[in-house]
Write an enzyme that holds these catalytic residues in place. Structure first.
Site, PDB file in Angstrom:
ATOM      1  N   GLY A   1      -7.484   4.154   3.697  1.00 26.84           N
ATOM      2  CA  GLY A   1      -7.577   3.115   2.662  1.00 26.84           C
ATOM      3  C   GLY A   1      -8.822   3.222   1.795  1.00 26.84           C
TER       4      GLY A   1
ATOM      5  N   ASP B   1       0.011   5.092   1.057  1.00 27.23           N
ATOM      6  CA  ASP B   1      -0.167   6.032   2.167  1.00 27.23           C
ATOM      7  C   ASP B   1      -0.127   5.296   3.505  1.00 27.23           C
ATOM      8  OD1 ASP B   1      -0.699   8.294   0.450  1.00 27.23           O
ATOM      9  OD2 ASP B   1      -2.693   7.475   0.106  1.00 27.23           O
TER      10      ASP B   1
ATOM     11  N   ASP C   1       0.876  -1.162   0.000  1.00 30.16           N
ATOM     12  CA  ASP C   1       0.000   0.000   0.000  1.00 30.16           C
ATOM     13  C   ASP C   1       0.928   1.230   0.000  1.00 30.16           C
ATOM     14  OD1 ASP C   1      -2.406   1.554   0.690  1.00 30.16           O
ATOM     15  OD2 ASP C   1      -1.475   1.735   2.658  1.00 30.16           O
TER      16      ASP C   1
ATOM     17  N   ASN D   1      -3.832   9.853  -6.512  1.00 30.92           N
ATOM     18  CA  ASN D   1      -2.600  10.655  -6.514  1.00 30.92           C
ATOM     19  C   ASN D   1      -1.345   9.791  -6.343  1.00 30.92           C
ATOM     20  OD1 ASN D   1      -3.758  13.402  -6.594  1.00 30.92           O
ATOM     21  ND2 ASN D   1      -4.704  12.779  -4.664  1.00 30.92           N
TER      22      ASN D   1
ATOM     23  N   SER E   1      -5.390   5.543  -3.787  1.00 29.88           N
ATOM     24  CA  SER E   1      -5.259   6.969  -4.115  1.00 29.88           C
ATOM     25  C   SER E   1      -5.051   7.236  -5.598  1.00 29.88           C
ATOM     26  CB  SER E   1      -4.088   7.564  -3.336  1.00 29.88           C
ATOM     27  OG  SER E   1      -3.907   8.907  -3.726  1.00 29.88           O
TER      28      SER E   1
ATOM     29  N   ARG F   1     -11.642   8.215  -2.172  1.00 33.39           N
ATOM     30  CA  ARG F   1     -11.977   9.601  -1.790  1.00 33.39           C
ATOM     31  C   ARG F   1     -13.481   9.741  -1.509  1.00 33.39           C
ATOM     32  NH1 ARG F   1      -9.930  13.575  -6.185  1.00 33.39           N
ATOM     33  NH2 ARG F   1      -8.120  12.210  -5.927  1.00 33.39           N
TER      34      ARG F   1
ATOM     35  N   ASP G   1      -1.640  -0.523   6.161  1.00 35.26           N
ATOM     36  CA  ASP G   1      -1.775   0.174   7.451  1.00 35.26           C
ATOM     37  C   ASP G   1      -3.239   0.383   7.840  1.00 35.26           C
ATOM     38  OD1 ASP G   1      -2.210   2.077   5.360  1.00 35.26           O
ATOM     39  OD2 ASP G   1      -2.064   3.652   6.877  1.00 35.26           O
TER      40      ASP G   1
END
Ligand code: B16
Ligand code: MG
Length: 221
Positions: free
Chosen positions: A46, A11, A9, A116, A114, A49, A168
């Site tokens: 996770g 972030d 993952d 991004n 994400s 958005r 996470d």
């Protein structure tokens, strides 16, 4: 020995960007006059958005407002990450991805909800380490659905039995389990229930430690 793979993952695992997602949602919540704190944010980690917005509001505000608020949160997030540099790479991450890249028996992918993710990887010059990258623009099915991880395993050309996911977030651990993959959780064991192993961060494990997870699974079959 089979080829094995690690799916990371982004972030909160490779880069310390989870705090900027939190700051973005917090800024929006404050503007809307909604109570929001780190504990509530934990459930958003996770999620896509849009799913994060719905979880934060506790209801669907309708298409127009949802699009507007998602855009607003993303603008805050992009403003916060505008200044990030390699000092935000989390402990142990660099060492592990370098070790995996050198080892011929292993492949690695990045799978993030994400949209991004590629921007962050490029900004920190991390793209070159991964054999495959899957981000939130490649599937509508966000975590806890396993779609992102299944696509990453497919891009690596590996069966799910031969990959381990590093996550996470509660939703990410659930997604890996739903995809029948092994999972290493980073964070609080009380939150990351269902992970095969929970660590504080990636400085606590190396490739031989990850390899032992596969040997243990093989021995118990
Ligand atoms: P974006 P990960 C997730 O990334 C974040 O944990 C989550 O907080 C965020 O809402 C989600 O990406 C979507 O991000 O708004 O940038 O598309 O943990 O899956 O790497
Ligand atoms: Mg994460």
């Amino acid at each position: 020995m089979n080829m094995h793979g690690v799916i990371f993952d982004l972030d909160g695992v490779i880069v310390n960007t989870a705090k900027f997602h939190y700051k973005g949602w917090k800024k929006l919540a404050d503007k809307l006059g909604l109570p929001f704190d780190e504990e509530k944010n934990e459930k958003l980690k996770g999620l896509s958005r849009r799913d994060s917005l719905l979880a934060m509001l506790g209801k669907d505000p309708g298409e127009d407002k949802a699009a507007k608020w998602c855009e607003e949160k993303n603008a805050y997030y992009l403003e916060f990450v505008g200044q990030i540099d390699k000092s935000e790479i989390l402990p142990g991450a660099m060492e592990l991805v370098r070790e995996i890249q050198k080892d011929k028996g292993w492949k690695q992918a990045l799978a993030s909800s994400s949209k991004n993710a590629k921007l962050i990887l490029n900004k920190l010059d991390l793209t070159k380490y991964f054999d495959a990258v899957v981000d939130g623009s490649e599937t509508e099915k966000a975590k806890p659905d396993p779609a992102l991880f299944l696509l990453a395993a497919k891009k690596l050309g590996l069966p799910t039995d031969d990959v381990v996911v590093v996550e996470d977030a509660e939703s990410g651990v659930a997604a890996a389990r739903a995809g029948k993959m092994k999972v290493i959780g980073l964070g609080d064991p009380k939150i990351l229930v269902g992970a095969d192993l929970v660590l504080k961060d990636l400085s606590q494990i190396d490739l031989s430690g990850i390899g032992r997870l596969f040997s243990k699974a093989a021995a118990s079959r």
